[in-house]
Design an enzyme around this catalytic site. Sequence first.
Site, PDB file in Angstrom:
ATOM      1  N   PHE A  41       0.843  -1.202   0.000  1.00 37.04           N
ATOM      2  CA  PHE A  41       0.000   0.000   0.000  1.00 37.04           C
ATOM      3  C   PHE A  41       0.876   1.249   0.000  1.00 37.04           C
ATOM      4  CE2 PHE A  41      -3.698   2.523   1.732  1.00 37.04           C
ATOM      5  CZ  PHE A  41      -4.596   2.171   0.736  1.00 37.04           C
ATOM      6  N   GLY A  42       1.770   1.310  -0.987  1.00 36.52           N
ATOM      7  CA  GLY A  42       2.561   2.525  -1.203  1.00 36.52           C
ATOM      8  C   GLY A  42       1.790   3.463  -2.120  1.00 36.52           C
ATOM      9  N   ARG A  43       2.524   4.360  -2.772  1.00 35.91           N
ATOM     10  CA  ARG A  43       1.857   5.363  -3.624  1.00 35.91           C
ATOM     11  C   ARG A  43       0.959   4.716  -4.682  1.00 35.91           C
ATOM     12  NH1 ARG A  43       7.047   7.014  -3.615  1.00 35.91           N
ATOM     13  NH2 ARG A  43       7.554   9.004  -2.670  1.00 35.91           N
ATOM     14  N   ILE A  44       1.522   3.704  -5.387  1.00 33.60           N
ATOM     15  CA  ILE A  44       0.771   3.126  -6.502  1.00 33.60           C
ATOM     16  C   ILE A  44      -0.388   2.276  -5.974  1.00 33.60           C
ATOM     17  CG2 ILE A  44       0.911   1.669  -8.575  1.00 33.60           C
ATOM     18  CD1 ILE A  44       3.910   2.532  -8.772  1.00 33.60           C
TER      19      ILE A  44
ATOM     20  N   ARG B 208       3.322  -4.216   4.883  1.00 30.26           N
ATOM     21  CA  ARG B 208       4.232  -4.630   5.959  1.00 30.26           C
ATOM     22  C   ARG B 208       4.049  -3.788   7.214  1.00 30.26           C
ATOM     23  NH1 ARG B 208      10.172  -4.564   3.889  1.00 30.26           N
ATOM     24  NH2 ARG B 208       9.241  -2.589   3.306  1.00 30.26           N
TER      25      ARG B 208
ATOM     26  N   THR C  42       1.453  -5.504 -11.797  1.00 34.72           N
ATOM     27  CA  THR C  42       2.142  -4.371 -12.436  1.00 34.72           C
ATOM     28  C   THR C  42       3.379  -4.002 -11.633  1.00 34.72           C
ATOM     29  OG1 THR C  42       0.751  -2.845 -11.182  1.00 34.72           O
ATOM     30  CG2 THR C  42       0.049  -3.340 -13.432  1.00 34.72           C
TER      31      THR C  42
ATOM     32  N   ARG D  79       6.645  -6.195 -10.184  1.00 32.15           N
ATOM     33  CA  ARG D  79       7.837  -6.756 -10.806  1.00 32.15           C
ATOM     34  C   ARG D  79       7.572  -8.231 -11.069  1.00 32.15           C
ATOM     35  NH1 ARG D  79       9.321  -2.610 -12.315  1.00 32.15           N
ATOM     36  NH2 ARG D  79      11.250  -1.503 -11.839  1.00 32.15           N
TER      37      ARG D  79
ATOM     38  N   GLU E 200      12.023 -10.606 -18.534  1.00 35.88           N
ATOM     39  CA  GLU E 200      11.650  -9.728 -19.659  1.00 35.88           C
ATOM     40  C   GLU E 200      12.794  -9.569 -20.647  1.00 35.88           C
ATOM     41  OE1 GLU E 200      10.137  -6.039 -18.066  1.00 35.88           O
ATOM     42  OE2 GLU E 200       8.760  -7.103 -16.757  1.00 35.88           O
TER      43      GLU E 200
ATOM     44  N   HIS F 195       5.152  -4.337 -20.243  1.00 38.82           N
ATOM     45  CA  HIS F 195       5.693  -3.407 -19.232  1.00 38.82           C
ATOM     46  C   HIS F 195       5.394  -1.948 -19.603  1.00 38.82           C
ATOM     47  CE1 HIS F 195       8.957  -3.162 -15.884  1.00 38.82           C
ATOM     48  NE2 HIS F 195       8.130  -2.137 -15.799  1.00 38.82           N
TER      49      HIS F 195
ATOM     50  N   GLY G  26       3.487   0.175 -17.709  1.00 44.53           N
ATOM     51  CA  GLY G  26       3.019   0.948 -16.542  1.00 44.53           C
ATOM     52  C   GLY G  26       3.269   2.446 -16.643  1.00 44.53           C
TER      53      GLY G  26
HETATM   54  C1  DGY Z   1       9.691   1.593 -12.845  1.00 43.69           C
HETATM   55  O1  DGY Z   1       9.799   2.813 -12.844  1.00 43.69           O
HETATM   56  O2  DGY Z   1      10.157   0.898 -11.959  1.00 43.69           O
HETATM   57  C2  DGY Z   1       8.959   0.973 -13.974  1.00 43.69           C
HETATM   58  O3  DGY Z   1       8.756  -0.377 -13.825  1.00 43.69           O
HETATM   59  C3  DGY Z   1       9.632   1.283 -15.281  1.00 43.69           C
HETATM   60  O4  DGY Z   1       8.714   2.045 -15.930  1.00 43.69           O
END
Ligand code: DGY
Length: 323
Positions: free
Chosen positions: A156-159, A180, A240, A242, A271, A289, A291
């Site tokens: 639950f960070g920014r994204i 965490r 989204t 890793r 990748e 990839h 995002g």
């Molecule tokens: C990041 O910034 O970590 C992304 O996965 C690459 O766009």
Amino acid sequence: MPRPKILLTRRWPTAVEAVLAERFDATFNIDDLPMTADAIGEALRTHDAVLPTVSDKLPASVFEGGAIRAKILGNFGVGYNHIDIAAAKANGIAVTNTPGVLTDCTADIAMLLLLSVARRGGEGERQIRADAWKGWCPTHMIGTKVSGKTVGIIGFGRIGKAFAQRCHFGVGMDVVFYNRSIVDPAEAARYGARQLPTVEDVLATADFVSLHCPGGAENRHLMNAARFAAMKPGAFLINTARGDVVDEAALVVALEAGVIRGAGLDVYEAEPHVPERLRGMENVVLLPHLGSATEETRNAMGMKVVDNITAFFEGREPPDRVA
Ligand code: DGY
């Protein structure tokens, strides 16, 4: 004073490369071909700064083999699990990243994957492009309703927060999450979300599980066979974050066996390799990839790197120093 000598491992947005060319003695990767480990190692010995991306690998071995000239790695991206941070530190190299500017776009891609896999968007597109659509009927390509369902967020960070906001206030989902550290319930409520104590609690509750934690050793294969089995029957996985957060081989087995219903993936373990068995599945939505891949965000990421290395070479603390 000679300008610091910097090397970009890939092509960057034109406007950002122009600023870098003005301020630094910059080596650009004109052909945009991924650099080998040997070439990156050589760059560390011949440049004051190396500016890598997620498509580069910087294990401890790239820092070996001769005196290192580089003093900073200005990473183009928020995630930096492709860099051996301990080895960078041991060689006296600072590392910076680009937090904040890719939050919305990455959360948007997670939402795109969630909706696409639930509503069978990829399949529908493929059917039309194959000229195989026979027309509307009540039983055609039936998907899963998302409003009223529960999404479970890991990290639950920014994204994670931006995704929670979209899910709850955008499409009317219940949102639970694992993080965490404890998040103030009032803060969680701002995103329409509720914290649960364990990953397993989230898996047992969620119709959609979406990963938003960092990659690297601490979260490697966080989603494994046992955890797929712990998901609700008929649930979906969205990744989204890793590729290495998911045991990809176990995911393939879970999908083939119907342990989970589908997956929406933007990231992969090796990748750009995507396993053939995944590529063959209709209930999987696969993106390359994407995002952070918007003009606005990629420019902003590049300008963050500019700010970080400019500060560093002017003797100031880089704003986004991670090591
Ligand atoms: C990041 O910034 O970590 C992304 O996965 C690459 O766009």
